[in-house]
Write a protein that holds these residues in place. Structure first.
Motif, short mmCIF file in Angstrom:
data_model
loop_
_atom_site.label_atom_id
_atom_site.label_comp_id
_atom_site.label_asym_id
_atom_site.label_seq_id
_atom_site.Cartn_x
_atom_site.Cartn_y
_atom_site.Cartn_z
N UNK A 84 -28.99 -40.02 -12.26
CA UNK A 84 -28.39 -39.83 -13.34
C UNK A 84 -30.06 -39.43 -14.07
N UNK A 85 -31.42 -38.98 -14.06
CA UNK A 85 -31.86 -38.33 -14.78
C UNK A 85 -31.10 -36.99 -15.08
N UNK A 86 -30.47 -36.96 -14.15
CA UNK A 86 -30.19 -35.69 -14.77
C UNK A 86 -28.47 -35.23 -15.99
N UNK A 87 -28.16 -36.67 -16.53
CA UNK A 87 -27.37 -37.16 -17.63
C UNK A 87 -27.87 -37.50 -18.78
N UNK A 88 -27.82 -36.23 -20.26
CA UNK A 88 -28.77 -36.49 -21.18
C UNK A 88 -28.46 -38.42 -21.98
N UNK A 89 -26.67 -37.85 -21.64
CA UNK A 89 -27.31 -40.22 -22.02
C UNK A 89 -26.91 -40.75 -20.80
N UNK A 90 -25.55 -41.26 -20.49
CA UNK A 90 -25.02 -42.45 -19.63
C UNK A 90 -24.38 -41.17 -18.50
N UNK B 261 -22.83 -28.81 -20.11
CA UNK B 261 -22.56 -29.04 -18.90
C UNK B 261 -23.73 -30.77 -18.46
N UNK B 262 -23.16 -31.47 -17.96
CA UNK B 262 -23.94 -32.69 -17.93
C UNK B 262 -22.96 -33.30 -16.45
N UNK B 263 -24.10 -33.77 -15.13
CA UNK B 263 -25.24 -33.74 -14.94
C UNK B 263 -25.93 -32.70 -15.49
N UNK B 264 -26.90 -32.05 -16.21
CA UNK B 264 -27.60 -30.88 -16.15
C UNK B 264 -29.52 -30.78 -15.91
N UNK B 265 -29.74 -29.31 -15.83
CA UNK B 265 -31.24 -29.26 -15.34
C UNK B 265 -31.75 -30.47 -16.57
#
Lengths: 442, 442
Positions: free
Chosen positions: B400-406, B146-150
């Protein structure tokens, strides 16, 4: 889930083949098998586990060590709220007791490094894992190991799909010429040897110790061939007599990444180890840091940090022991030394010199540590182990478990660390009976 | 060592580019940057760290919890030597306090699993690491998040070179339709989606909570698409009011691998978490075991075991809390609830409804947990963070730190867990000044 050619399992159940290959790898399975055997034959004398003897511990000491550390924090000006946070909060990923470890290393191991180059880890195992992860960047990189080899390093490599290249120990242990040949052979195959893992003192599993001369030669070789040395030394301070200097204390150009264990010297249940990684890492655009910083980053995604409670207990022990570790460990070291002596005596009595060669039995004579290697005239495999446990009531570890590729098929590891003298004596008699019977049938 | 196109560094020193890619990955670097900012601007109010409040802890409690567990062992017939071994020895890799955790889960979380399906880990972070390692067999396998993500889950995946596929949360949080579409898209690319990671309760970083209806739908989807769910729930028992049931307690066919944390409910410094992995693993030749057994094998090569001393302290806490966790945590839950309420009030006061839309500022209103998400009308990046800290004395985490892509470029995470009401009030005022200034210049 459905595996090719298989009927579907129930609901969310899984096939082992669809999990990561490490869980089916012998290096991770062997220890399970040993535990199962030990569980199945509880009356057998077991020379298998490398378990420290705990008779010198007392439960109340944990409270005392914890209190000593709290007093130390208070004496150094920490407020009650700061002391509370030091125990209850996550704390820094690199560890809370790095200064105390650095002091201890300086005084008791002549290793002079800054606290910043230390990362406190969940035992030396996590330090191994972090080191392998940091140094192996991709499939072209290879880790060299002295073979036979502690399964912790090959297991960590297996989890990360890292290739391991084994450098076989000869009768006198490790040889620099063999390592150099292995490095050159890997390079000829287009691979990049990154580091060499070794236990210089009373190695697990073979019990061998590297001479001072070889240590110096190894450091020169590492510089010449531009590799790092991963030095693991859990057994030195619990062995009788004066120990040789560690590779790290002889290291003048940061060739050694030292993997520190306190499990045998202080206590296993703390699960506190450390890495010394004082290598400078340059980012190519003017920035530099220490390899310890990179290991810390990796640790933040493995365990976040080492329990501050465990660190506090260990810190209390270090405060009491620093400057006199040899003295504090004297009783334990003597205990293990006696166990090794009794084991060697019993082997000599049960296999008299005159028929030892004819029988094809021989063993080495380690000067300390927990382990020795015993060669036998038959395959010392799982089937032989089951027979030994069931019919003769004695358990040992097949040496082949410790060979990343092949080797050790006719050898076994004996661990002498936590048996009483009576158990050793009884166990070696049982072992001799098993070996003679098995040899006669081979 | 020499990097391509670079002058040789000194001796054993290293280039960052020749280390594993994870150490240069933003997911591992961002937390370092945050720490550095916090260190550089000590007077700033920081909404960055997800640090539990520790004002309800007392140092002496550690001694009491430890003593309670020892008394419990004695009352259950353990001899002094057995108690000593339980604390000082390595102990079983799968953990020593699994029965107590199982009792606690049954009574306080309506999760009914056998102790054998539990693995005690060094925090939930190690549980994540073990789960990802076990389930991802090779490059064809993919982990959905799930994104944003830990960052703990994406960081663990990065260490293992595991591909992560992000399923974007909408305004109301996660949607099953989006997950199903992502699964099908991955399959169409020839990849095998293995599991979906989610924090159903008061998620980190967004603060959203999944409704009961969506939980049920998600379990059905997991069954239909034959994937596992990795459920992480650190914030439920420290949030005010009655919580929804966990996915695991609703799970009828072992679709859920639950990642357990005790860091927020009991205390962070113990570093004791657990995995519930009751899935049956069949080896294809008639043997079966539990996924917990496979996780245990992997753990033996990461940390060997979780400190028995830490486990003992946690066990003492569980003995005191089991059956009444909600009551024990009531004060803490109320504290966090108040902090969230004050934060939301301050945001409302500082951004009156009438100019909120024009300014382009909005936020969600989590019912509990440590975090909320705040959208701003400019790029909330590292440069903005430095300006916010330096000129306005307030620190936050770029979403944005928590988004694996963008994603999340114009959003930030506020953590409310350990600030006092006065600090929150002051901090939100500073934040509002920063946002208004930044928006005017954008």
């Amino acid at each position: 889930m459905t595996a090719p050619g298989q009927a579907a399992a129930h609901g969310a159940d899984l096939w082992k083949q669809e999990l990561h290959g490490s869980v089916s790898d012998p290096v991770l399975d062997t220890m399970n098998f040993l535990n199962e055997i030990t569980h199945r034959y509880p009356a057998a004398v077991s020379f298998a586990p490398g378990r420290p003897y705990d008779g010198f511990f007392e439960t109340e000491q944990i409270f005392e060590h914890l209190r000593r550390y709290l007093d130390h924090l208070e004496a150094n000006g920490a407020s009650p709220a700061q002391i509370r946070s030091a125990l209850f909060q996550y704390g820094p990923t690199s560890g809370q007791i790095r200064e105390l470890i650095a002091d201890w290393l300086r005084q008791d191991e002549s290793i002079d490094v800054s606290p910043e180059s230390i990362v406190v880890t969940v035992g030396a195992q996590e330090a191994m894992f972090l080191a392998v992860r940091a140094l192996i960047a991709g499939p072209q990189d290879v880790l060299l190991v002295s073979s036979p080899c502690y399964v912790g390093i090959t297991g960590a490599a297996r989890l990360l799909d890292v290739d391991v290249s084994a450098v076989a120990e000869g009768e006198d242990g490790f040889s620099c010429a063999d390592l150099e040949a292995a490095i050159l052979a890997e390079r000829a195959r287009g691979r990049r040897p990154r580091a060499f893992y070794v236990i210089p003192d009373h190695s697990n599993p073979s019990g061998t110790t590297m001479s001072l001369e070889v240590r110096r030669e190894l450091l020169e070789l590492a510089a010449r061939q531009d590799i790092l040395l991963l030095e693991d030394s859990p057994y030195r301070l619990v062995s009788p007599g004066r120990q040789l200097p560690t590779l790290k204390s002889l290291d003048r150009e940061r060739r050694v990444l030292h993997l520190g264990s306190l499990s045998k010297t202080l206590f296993p249940g703390a699960r506190v180890g450390f890495a010394i990684a004082d290598q400078v890492v340059a980012d190519g655009v003017g920035g530099t840091g220490l390899l310890a910083d990179e290991l810390t980053k990796i640790k933040s995604m493995v365990t976040v940090n080492t329990s501050p409670v465990s660190q506090a207990v260990v810190a209390g022990m270090l405060l009491a022991a620093t400057g006199r570790t040899a003295e504090v460990n004297a009783e334990t070291a003597a205990y293990y030394g006696d166990a090794m002596r009794v084991t060697l005596q019993q082997l000599a009595e049960n296999f008299p010199l005159e028929d030892r060669a004819a029988l094809g039995v021989r063993w080495n004579e380690p000067s300390g540590g927990f382990f020795l290697a015993l060669d036998v005239p038959f395959r010392a495999d799982n089937a032989a182990l089951v027979r030994s446990a069931e019919e003769f009531g004695v358990i040992w570890t097949p040496m082949s478990y410790f060979y990343p590729h092949e080797g050790g098929e006719q050898s076994l590891r004996l661990s002498v660390s936590y048996l009483t003298h009576a158990e050793i004596s009884d166990g070696i008699k049982r072992l001799a009976a098993f070996i003679r019977t098995q040899a006669a049938q081979a």
